[in-house]
Design a protein around this motif. Structure first.
Motif, short mmCIF file in Angstrom:
data_model
loop_
_atom_site.label_atom_id
_atom_site.label_comp_id
_atom_site.label_asym_id
_atom_site.label_seq_id
_atom_site.Cartn_x
_atom_site.Cartn_y
_atom_site.Cartn_z
N MET A 1 0.85 -1.03 0.09
CA MET A 1 0.13 0.02 -0.09
C MET A 1 0.95 1.16 -0.14
SD MET A 1 -2.87 0.85 2.59
CE MET A 1 -4.17 2.10 2.41
N THR A 2 0.43 2.28 -0.76
CA THR A 2 1.44 3.32 -0.92
C THR A 2 0.75 4.55 -0.27
OG1 THR A 2 0.51 4.05 -3.12
CG2 THR A 2 2.56 2.64 -2.98
N LYS A 3 1.52 5.65 0.16
CA LYS A 3 0.95 6.97 0.70
C LYS A 3 1.60 8.06 0.00
CE LYS A 3 1.01 9.29 4.93
NZ LYS A 3 1.27 9.25 6.54
N GLN A 4 0.79 8.89 -0.40
CA GLN A 4 1.20 10.16 -1.22
C GLN A 4 1.90 10.96 -0.45
OE1 GLN A 4 1.23 10.65 -4.68
NE2 GLN A 4 0.69 8.56 -4.95
N LYS A 5 3.20 11.56 -0.71
CA LYS A 5 3.69 12.59 0.12
C LYS A 5 2.96 13.96 -0.47
CE LYS A 5 7.99 14.96 1.15
NZ LYS A 5 9.27 15.18 0.56
N VAL A 6 2.43 14.80 0.62
CA VAL A 6 1.85 15.96 0.35
C VAL A 6 2.93 17.14 0.18
CG1 VAL A 6 0.22 17.84 0.67
CG2 VAL A 6 -0.25 15.16 1.30
N GLY A 7 3.28 17.80 -0.81
CA GLY A 7 4.21 18.76 -1.07
C GLY A 7 3.84 19.81 -0.37
N LEU A 8 4.82 20.99 -0.16
CA LEU A 8 4.53 22.20 0.61
C LEU A 8 3.59 22.75 -0.47
CD1 LEU A 8 5.45 24.11 2.83
CD2 LEU A 8 7.23 25.10 1.40
N LYS A 9 3.56 23.18 -1.51
CA LYS A 9 2.72 23.80 -2.20
C LYS A 9 1.29 23.60 -2.03
CE LYS A 9 1.98 25.60 -6.98
NZ LYS A 9 2.33 25.45 -8.35
N GLU A 10 1.15 22.23 -1.86
CA GLU A 10 -0.33 21.63 -1.68
C GLU A 10 -0.70 22.06 -0.31
OE1 GLU A 10 1.93 19.81 -3.07
OE2 GLU A 10 1.44 19.74 -5.16
N ILE A 11 0.19 21.75 0.58
CA ILE A 11 -0.19 22.24 1.95
C ILE A 11 -0.60 23.67 2.44
CG2 ILE A 11 0.91 22.49 4.39
CD1 ILE A 11 2.42 19.81 3.89
N LEU A 12 0.39 24.55 1.74
CA LEU A 12 0.09 25.94 1.96
C LEU A 12 -1.25 26.25 1.04
CD1 LEU A 12 3.41 27.53 1.76
CD2 LEU A 12 2.31 26.59 3.85
N THR A 13 -1.48 25.72 -0.05
CA THR A 13 -2.61 26.26 -0.71
C THR A 13 -3.96 25.69 0.05
OG1 THR A 13 -1.52 25.56 -2.89
CG2 THR A 13 -3.95 25.60 -3.06
N LEU A 14 -3.95 24.63 0.66
CA LEU A 14 -5.17 24.35 1.32
C LEU A 14 -5.16 25.34 2.54
CD1 LEU A 14 -7.21 22.45 2.43
CD2 LEU A 14 -5.67 21.09 3.38
N LYS A 15 -4.20 25.76 3.32
CA LYS A 15 -4.34 26.86 4.43
C LYS A 15 -4.85 28.06 3.98
CE LYS A 15 -0.85 24.70 7.41
NZ LYS A 15 -1.99 24.07 8.38
N LEU A 16 -4.49 28.42 2.53
CA LEU A 16 -4.85 29.73 2.18
C LEU A 16 -6.53 29.57 1.69
CD1 LEU A 16 -2.00 30.75 -0.35
CD2 LEU A 16 -2.68 31.81 1.81
N GLN A 17 -6.86 28.43 1.29
CA GLN A 17 -8.35 28.23 0.95
C GLN A 17 -9.06 28.32 2.32
OE1 GLN A 17 -7.91 24.34 -0.94
NE2 GLN A 17 -7.93 25.33 -3.01
N LEU A 18 -8.56 27.56 3.57
CA LEU A 18 -9.48 27.70 4.78
C LEU A 18 -9.31 29.05 5.21
CD1 LEU A 18 -7.54 24.64 6.35
CD2 LEU A 18 -9.96 24.62 5.36
N LEU A 19 -8.14 29.92 4.98
CA LEU A 19 -8.32 31.44 5.50
C LEU A 19 -9.21 31.91 4.88
CD1 LEU A 19 -6.80 33.04 7.50
CD2 LEU A 19 -5.09 33.87 5.58
N VAL A 20 -9.23 31.81 3.37
CA VAL A 20 -10.20 32.71 2.73
C VAL A 20 -11.80 32.44 3.23
CG1 VAL A 20 -11.33 32.93 0.37
CG2 VAL A 20 -8.93 32.88 0.73
#
Length: 301
Positions: A1-20
């Motif tokens: 079973m594999t696990k995708q590593k989430v990159g910094l760009k994806e993490i920060l994009t999500l945080k910006l979306q939550l802030l908006v």
């Protein structure tokens, strides 16, 4: 079973979306320091009208980002451009995103300025103190993610250096072994060994062409290669032969094409006793910004 590593760009994009979403804003963006070009640039945005924000270079003390960096505290605009009529042109991010109000807070790590977090509205808005505090908390989380990813990237780079030399380093060692005292390599700018794999292979192709021509010209020919810092953003590769190096029009055209393909320029000086060929390259165009551009990797769990 594999696990995708989430990159910094994806993490920060999500945080910006939550802030908006949390602050009911129209726009949010992050500017980070670019150590290669020695400047701050907007790197990520949510709710943008286009990608023009990425071309903005932040000036110290000017604009919403520049003022936040200078004062190291939040900067609030509630009615743009009326509120700052005489200085409106200093706020390009507000102009191109058609924002009427905005708040920016600094990203500070041990008193060091890492970047700026911004939220904006396309209507006039008075921001409550609790909303600005929410921004500051989001800024702390973003800063934590950014620092953690940088440390991980640095550790990974150091581990790779310990176990594997760059393609250029290996190539230089092999060529020195092959040609002995006929070839002198002076590596004054070690950053060349950190270039992307594609850029290193392109440079190896250029060196191979020139070495082949130079050493075929005369049995006792000597070649000196000097790689040095030209500026914070540029490095130069100078190849000097102790004889006239004849390059046919076809060969020189091939060489020039190879140099142009990696965004370089080439200059040559010929006389009866020697040839000096100088190539200039912009470092930022040859180094992959892995922190932002690397695709997520699969990792076994």
């Amino acid at each position: 079973m594999t696990k995708q590593k989430v990159g910094l760009k994806e993490i920060l994009t999500l945080k910006l979306q939550l802030l908006v979403s949390e602050l009911n804003a129209d726009f949010s963006a992050i500017a980070f320091y670019d150590p290669l070009n020695l400047e701050f640039r907007w790197r990520l945005a949510i709710g943008s009208l286009n990608n023009r924000y990425t071309s903005i270079v932040v000036s110290s003390g000017k604009g919403i980002c520049g003022r936040t960096l200078k004062t190291k505290r939040e900067f609030v605009i509630t009615n743009f451009p009326e509120e700052l009529q005489d200085e409106a042109l200093e706020f390009p991010i507000l102009i191109i995103e058609e924002l009427k109000s905005a708040v920016s807070v600094p990203l500070l790590f041990q008193s060091q300025l890492i970047g700026v977090l911004l939220i904006g509205q396309r209507t006039c808005r008075n921001y409550e103190a609790i909303e600005i505090e929410s921004m500051k908390l989001a800024a702390e989380e973003i800063l934590s993610d950014y620092i953690q990813e940088r440390e991980t990237e640095q550790t990974s780079t150091e581990e790779k250096k310990d176990t594997k030399k760059s393609a250029l380093s290996r190539y230089f060692v092999e060529e020195k072994s092959k040609w002995g005292g006929k070839l002198e390599i002076i590596l004054l700018d070690q950053r060349i060994t950190l270039l992307s794999i594609e850029a290193q292979q392109s440079l190896i192709s250029i060196f191979t062409l020139l070495f082949d021509r130079a050493f075929r010209a005369e049995n006792n020919s000597k070649v000196k290669v000097i790689i040095e810092l030209k500026s914070e953003q540029q490095f130069a590769v100078q190849i000097e032969t102790y004889h006239y190096l004849h390059l046919s029009e076809e060969v020189f055209s091939c060489l020039a094409d190879k140099v142009r393909k990696i965004n370089g320029s080439i200059e040559t000086v010929f006389d009866n006793e020697r040839t000096i060929l100088t190539m200039n390259f912009f470092l930022s165009l040859l180094i992959n910004d892995q922190l932002w551009n690397t695709a997520p990797e699969s990792r076994n769990r």
